[in-house]
Design an enzyme around this catalytic site. Structure first.
Site, PDB file in Angstrom:
ATOM      1  N   CYS A  82      -5.905   2.418   5.908  1.00  0.00           N
ATOM      2  CA  CYS A  82      -6.478   1.283   6.217  1.00  0.00           C
ATOM      3  C   CYS A  82      -5.872   0.718   7.487  1.00  0.00           C
ATOM      4  O   CYS A  82      -4.801   1.375   7.899  1.00  0.00           O
ATOM      5  CB  CYS A  82      -6.312  -0.096   5.217  1.00  0.00           C
ATOM      6  SG  CYS A  82      -4.572  -0.787   5.120  1.00  0.00           S
ATOM      7  N   HIS A  86       0.814  -1.057   0.142  1.00  0.00           N
ATOM      8  CA  HIS A  86      -0.063   0.035   0.243  1.00  0.00           C
ATOM      9  C   HIS A  86       0.825   1.294   0.096  1.00  0.00           C
ATOM     10  O   HIS A  86       1.901   1.244   0.434  1.00  0.00           O
ATOM     11  CB  HIS A  86      -0.901   0.014   1.281  1.00  0.00           C
ATOM     12  CG  HIS A  86      -1.903  -1.003   1.051  1.00  0.00           C
ATOM     13  ND1 HIS A  86      -3.009  -1.101   2.087  1.00  0.00           N
ATOM     14  CD2 HIS A  86      -2.000  -2.320   0.627  1.00  0.00           C
ATOM     15  CE1 HIS A  86      -3.795  -2.143   1.821  1.00  0.00           C
ATOM     16  NE2 HIS A  86      -2.938  -2.792   0.749  1.00  0.00           N
ATOM     17  N   CYS A 118      -2.232  -0.058   7.233  1.00  0.00           N
ATOM     18  CA  CYS A 118      -1.331   0.971   7.071  1.00  0.00           C
ATOM     19  C   CYS A 118      -1.538   2.082   8.407  1.00  0.00           C
ATOM     20  O   CYS A 118      -0.381   2.625   8.632  1.00  0.00           O
ATOM     21  CB  CYS A 118      -2.028   1.861   5.713  1.00  0.00           C
ATOM     22  SG  CYS A 118      -1.626   1.072   4.308  1.00  0.00           S
ATOM     23  N   GLU A 155       0.797   3.924   1.924  1.00  0.00           N
ATOM     24  CA  GLU A 155       1.547   4.251   3.247  1.00  0.00           C
ATOM     25  C   GLU A 155       2.603   3.458   3.656  1.00  0.00           C
ATOM     26  O   GLU A 155       3.440   3.660   4.139  1.00  0.00           O
ATOM     27  CB  GLU A 155       0.137   4.390   4.220  1.00  0.00           C
ATOM     28  CG  GLU A 155      -0.834   5.428   3.854  1.00  0.00           C
ATOM     29  CD  GLU A 155      -1.892   4.733   2.879  1.00  0.00           C
ATOM     30  OE1 GLU A 155      -2.924   5.438   3.131  1.00  0.00           O
ATOM     31  OE2 GLU A 155      -1.698   3.514   2.264  1.00  0.00           O
TER      32      GLU A 155
END
Length: 196
Positions: A123, A93, A126, A95
């Site tokens: 999320c 992801h 993250c 992040e």
């Protein structure tokens, strides 16, 4: 920005013509996200940089997410975009990629003074990475709950609708969270992507 508090409601208005919006938010529920207006032009600019990274990720065949990390001086010290598809890594992801990039070269003390700007609310995974890295603040555009509406039941992105505020609230240190910030471009980057 101006804020007029009446009872448990706050009417917020920005003064910049490009981002002039008025929203009313509850001040009684600290965990629940409320649409907020952009604090200043810098927040909008950094969020737009994150959204530009999301567009780059999408153009590369990855999911449309991006993030930038900004130091106290207003300098971008790192950026990340989603690489879930191209790296075949479900943890790729924006992040988490950003945390991996800066984690080994920036001290935890310095990270605690920095702000991560994300195209979409981080999320749960993250949010955990942000927490463990020691980053001090998060600003995001699109809420995870709105992403869930856009993505539907697309198996490529099984949205875990758990607000980052709830993840951070379980920790022993505070992380400032601002968002969702209403920027149409944050929704537009997802248009047609999840229905393929």
């Amino acid at each position: 920005m101006r804020c007029l508090v009446v009872g448990s409601r706050c009417a917020v208005s920005t003064l910049d013509d490009r981002f002039h919006t008025v929203s009313t938010v509850s001040t009684t529920d600290a965990i629940q996200p409320h649409v907020v207006t952009v604090d200043d032009v810098d927040d909008a600019g950094f969020l737009l940089q994150a959204i530009d990274l999301a567009e780059q990720a999408r153009a590369s065949g990855d999911h449309p997410f991006g993030a930038v990390l900004v130091g106290r001086s207003g300098t971008v010290v790192g950026s990340g975009l989603n690489t879930v598809v191209t790296d075949r890594d479900p943890t790729g992801h924006a992040e988490t990629n950003l945390v991996r990039t800066v984690g080994g070269r920036i001290s935890r003390a310095d990270l605690s003074t920095m702000t991560m700007y994300a195209s979409t609310e981080p999320c749960a995974m993250c949010a955990g990475a942000i927490y463990w890295a020691g980053i001090g603040a998060v600003v995001y555009a699109l809420a995870e709950s709105e992403l869930r509406q856009l993505a539907g039941a697309d198996p490529a992105n099984p949205v875990l609708d758990l607000p980052c505020r709830e993840v951070f609230a379980r920790g022993v240190r505070e992380i400032e969270v601002r968002g969702p910030v209403d920027l149409p471009k944050a929704r537009e980057v997802h248009a047609g992507f999840w229905s393929r």
